[in-house]
Motif scaffolding. Structure first.
Motif, PDB file in Angstrom:
ATOM      1  N   VAL A 121      57.221   1.972  52.794  1.00  0.00           N
ATOM      2  CA  VAL A 121      58.309   2.884  52.436  1.00  0.00           C
ATOM      3  C   VAL A 121      57.861   3.751  51.268  1.00  0.00           C
ATOM      4  N   SER A 122      58.425   4.950  51.193  1.00  0.00           N
ATOM      5  CA  SER A 122      58.072   5.869  50.115  1.00  0.00           C
ATOM      6  C   SER A 122      58.897   5.576  48.868  1.00  0.00           C
ATOM      7  N   THR A 123      58.364   5.967  47.723  1.00  0.00           N
ATOM      8  CA  THR A 123      59.123   5.838  46.480  1.00  0.00           C
ATOM      9  C   THR A 123      60.357   6.736  46.513  1.00  0.00           C
ATOM     10  N   GLY A 124      60.245   7.864  47.234  1.00  0.00           N
ATOM     11  CA  GLY A 124      61.398   8.748  47.379  1.00  0.00           C
ATOM     12  C   GLY A 124      62.543   8.063  48.101  1.00  0.00           C
ATOM     13  N   LEU A 125      62.223   7.266  49.102  1.00  0.00           N
ATOM     14  CA  LEU A 125      63.250   6.522  49.830  1.00  0.00           C
ATOM     15  C   LEU A 125      63.937   5.518  48.911  1.00  0.00           C
ATOM     16  N   LEU A 126      63.147   4.799  48.132  1.00  0.00           N
ATOM     17  CA  LEU A 126      63.722   3.786  47.247  1.00  0.00           C
ATOM     18  C   LEU A 126      64.634   4.404  46.202  1.00  0.00           C
ATOM     19  N   ARG A 127      64.312   5.638  45.769  1.00  0.00           N
ATOM     20  CA  ARG A 127      65.140   6.302  44.770  1.00  0.00           C
ATOM     21  C   ARG A 127      66.433   6.861  45.364  1.00  0.00           C
ATOM     22  N   ALA A 128      66.357   7.366  46.614  1.00  0.00           N
ATOM     23  CA  ALA A 128      67.471   8.144  47.163  1.00  0.00           C
ATOM     24  C   ALA A 128      68.428   7.348  48.041  1.00  0.00           C
ATOM     25  N   MET A 129      67.978   6.229  48.586  1.00  0.00           N
ATOM     26  CA  MET A 129      68.806   5.507  49.553  1.00  0.00           C
ATOM     27  C   MET A 129      69.492   4.291  48.944  1.00  0.00           C
ATOM     28  N   THR A 130      70.672   4.007  49.495  1.00  0.00           N
ATOM     29  CA  THR A 130      71.343   2.764  49.143  1.00  0.00           C
ATOM     30  C   THR A 130      70.632   1.604  49.845  1.00  0.00           C
ATOM     31  N   ARG A 131      70.977   0.367  49.474  1.00  0.00           N
ATOM     32  CA  ARG A 131      70.369  -0.795  50.110  1.00  0.00           C
ATOM     33  C   ARG A 131      70.690  -0.839  51.611  1.00  0.00           C
ATOM     34  N   ASP A 132      71.924  -0.490  51.960  1.00  0.00           N
ATOM     35  CA  ASP A 132      72.303  -0.494  53.376  1.00  0.00           C
ATOM     36  C   ASP A 132      71.466   0.509  54.171  1.00  0.00           C
ATOM     37  N   GLU A 133      71.278   1.709  53.601  1.00  0.00           N
ATOM     38  CA  GLU A 133      70.489   2.737  54.293  1.00  0.00           C
ATOM     39  C   GLU A 133      69.026   2.326  54.391  1.00  0.00           C
ATOM     40  N   ALA A 134      68.486   1.780  53.298  1.00  0.00           N
ATOM     41  CA  ALA A 134      67.097   1.333  53.311  1.00  0.00           C
ATOM     42  C   ALA A 134      66.895   0.184  54.300  1.00  0.00           C
ATOM     43  N   GLU A 135      67.888  -0.691  54.406  1.00  0.00           N
ATOM     44  CA  GLU A 135      67.808  -1.784  55.374  1.00  0.00           C
ATOM     45  C   GLU A 135      67.692  -1.248  56.800  1.00  0.00           C
ATOM     46  N   ALA A 136      68.451  -0.202  57.092  1.00  0.00           N
ATOM     47  CA  ALA A 136      68.412   0.399  58.424  1.00  0.00           C
ATOM     48  C   ALA A 136      67.050   1.038  58.698  1.00  0.00           C
ATOM     49  N   VAL A 137      66.480   1.691  57.698  1.00  0.00           N
ATOM     50  CA  VAL A 137      65.157   2.297  57.854  1.00  0.00           C
ATOM     51  C   VAL A 137      64.110   1.219  58.139  1.00  0.00           C
ATOM     52  N   LEU A 138      64.159   0.132  57.380  1.00  0.00           N
ATOM     53  CA  LEU A 138      63.235  -0.973  57.622  1.00  0.00           C
ATOM     54  C   LEU A 138      63.418  -1.528  59.029  1.00  0.00           C
ATOM     55  N   ALA A 139      64.670  -1.631  59.474  1.00  0.00           N
ATOM     56  CA  ALA A 139      64.944  -2.131  60.819  1.00  0.00           C
ATOM     57  C   ALA A 139      64.367  -1.192  61.884  1.00  0.00           C
ATOM     58  N   HIS A 140      64.464   0.107  61.639  1.00  0.00           N
ATOM     59  CA  HIS A 140      63.879   1.096  62.551  1.00  0.00           C
ATOM     60  C   HIS A 140      62.369   0.872  62.686  1.00  0.00           C
ATOM     61  N   GLU A 141      61.697   0.652  61.555  1.00  0.00           N
ATOM     62  CA  GLU A 141      60.247   0.462  61.584  1.00  0.00           C
ATOM     63  C   GLU A 141      59.871  -0.880  62.216  1.00  0.00           C
ATOM     64  N   VAL A 142      60.647  -1.920  61.941  1.00  0.00           N
ATOM     65  CA  VAL A 142      60.396  -3.213  62.572  1.00  0.00           C
ATOM     66  C   VAL A 142      60.600  -3.103  64.089  1.00  0.00           C
ATOM     67  N   ALA A 143      61.571  -2.296  64.505  1.00  0.00           N
ATOM     68  CA  ALA A 143      61.786  -2.073  65.930  1.00  0.00           C
ATOM     69  C   ALA A 143      60.569  -1.404  66.571  1.00  0.00           C
ATOM     70  N   HIS A 144      59.952  -0.448  65.861  1.00  0.00           N
ATOM     71  CA  HIS A 144      58.713   0.162  66.365  1.00  0.00           C
ATOM     72  C   HIS A 144      57.660  -0.912  66.615  1.00  0.00           C
ATOM     73  N   VAL A 145      57.519  -1.821  65.657  1.00  0.00           N
ATOM     74  CA  VAL A 145      56.519  -2.886  65.787  1.00  0.00           C
ATOM     75  C   VAL A 145      56.858  -3.794  66.960  1.00  0.00           C
ATOM     76  N   ALA A 146      58.127  -4.218  67.050  1.00  0.00           N
ATOM     77  CA  ALA A 146      58.548  -5.116  68.117  1.00  0.00           C
ATOM     78  C   ALA A 146      58.402  -4.475  69.488  1.00  0.00           C
ATOM     79  N   ASN A 147      58.599  -3.165  69.558  1.00  0.00           N
ATOM     80  CA  ASN A 147      58.439  -2.430  70.808  1.00  0.00           C
ATOM     81  C   ASN A 147      56.982  -2.313  71.238  1.00  0.00           C
ATOM     82  N   GLY A 148      56.047  -2.550  70.309  1.00  0.00           N
ATOM     83  CA  GLY A 148      54.635  -2.324  70.617  1.00  0.00           C
ATOM     84  C   GLY A 148      54.301  -0.854  70.741  1.00  0.00           C
ATOM     85  N   ASP A 149      55.026  -0.011  69.996  1.00  0.00           N
ATOM     86  CA  ASP A 149      54.867   1.439  70.138  1.00  0.00           C
ATOM     87  C   ASP A 149      53.473   1.931  69.776  1.00  0.00           C
ATOM     88  N   MET A 150      52.842   1.287  68.800  1.00  0.00           N
ATOM     89  CA  MET A 150      51.515   1.742  68.398  1.00  0.00           C
ATOM     90  C   MET A 150      50.517   1.590  69.550  1.00  0.00           C
TER      91      MET A 150
END
Length: 300
Positions: A121-150
């Motif tokens: 995650v970027s430092t900009g994200l940590l500064r600008a987002m609430t915990r709930d919003e940051a949690e959703a972003v992390l979930a989005h990225e974990v979903a990419h991993v679980a999907n095997g998108d790479m």
């Protein structure tokens, strides 16, 4: 998994059909180009898989991401525990968690395997987002991993690379022969000039196909993020991205796996790795609360 493999098989069949049609129109015997096809596949897939193999290393190097090994503060402890909990929910090994210095709100996931991945995650994200919003972003990225998108993107890129390398040289040989009155001059300057142009033209069309799939998997990752963190949190996170949407300092190697993409219209829109934010938000808002798309988004 079935959808992913079906897409790859369909793409391969479409490429083979197109190559067969082109060769038939040009009166070229497929048997005489078997060696070229093998060469194109080795080069096309080799480059794609090499990039995947070094994806974590290159992401850390080019972004300066610092992996959290021992949390130094409460924020880092929260990041680690959140990713760990989400990884357990989707049945994968906890990715490495890192922070990189960048002004925009962004995050990305990469790695050659689902159980050996990186979420940053970027430092900009940590500064600008609430915990709930940051949690959703992390979930989005974990979903990419679980999907095997790479891995899926690598396979698709390998198919497209093979298509471009092979067809550009087949058509280049035919055009060069025509310009030389049917004589094969063994690949002169004219041949290489034609191949150079065709590499760019076919590469453009191949990129459109690859980016179409990239946009498709962003919707799936949003659905996975909604399942893991909650739909309203995922929507709020996407709305927050509008503060710096279009700004992206991620290097090309991992830009497609960031949550934030660029903006554009016309032809440029066909080459964007991410759909417009408003389309992503609308897709989440319009999905029924109990829809299978949201429940199983990270497996789509």
């Amino acid at each position: 998994m079935i959808k992913r493999y079906a897409l790859l098989i369909a793409t391969n069949l479409a490429v083979l059909a197109l190559v067969s049609i082109v060769m038939a129109v040009l009166g070229i015997s497929p048997a005489s180009y078997g060696g070229l096809l093998v060469f194109a596949a080795l080069l096309g897939f080799g480059g794609a898989f090499f990039s995947l193999a070094i994806s974590k290393w290159s992401a850390k190097r080019f972004t300066g991401a610092q992996v959290i090994t021992e949390p130094r503060n409460e924020s880092e402890r929260w990041l680690l525990s959140t990713v760990q909990r989400q990884a357990e929910m989707v049945g994968i090994r906890t990715p490495e968690v890192a922070i990189y210095d960048a002004p925009e709100i962004n995050a990305f996931a990469t790695g050659a395997r689902r159980d050996a991945s990186l979420v940053a995650v970027s430092t900009g994200l940590l500064r600008a987002m609430t915990r709930d919003e940051a949690e959703a972003v992390l979930a989005h990225e974990v979903a990419h991993v679980a999907n095997g998108d790479m891995v899926t993107m690598t396979l698709l890129q390998g198919v497209m690379n093979t298509f471009v390398i092979f067809l550009a040289r087949v058509v280049g040989r035919a055009v060069d022969g025509y310009l030389n009155g049917g004589r094969d001059n063994g690949g002169g300057i004219g041949y290489f000039a034609v191949v150079f142009v065709l590499d760019m033209v076919f590469g453009l069309f191949a990129s459109m196909i690859t980016m179409w799939f990239s946009r498709h998997r962003e919707f799936r990752a949003d659905e996975g993020g909604a399942m893991l963190a909650g739909r309203e949190k995922m929507i709020a996170a996407l709305e927050r991205l509008s503060l710096t949407y279009g700004q992206n300092t991620l290097p090309k190697q991992v830009a497609a796996f960031g949550i934030s993409g660029g903006v554009g219209g016309g032809l440029k829109k066909l080459l964007m790795s991410h759909p417009p934010l408003e389309d992503r938000i609308a897709a989440l808002r319009n999905a029924p609360p109990d829809s299978s798309a949201v429940k199983q988004g990270f497996l789509a």
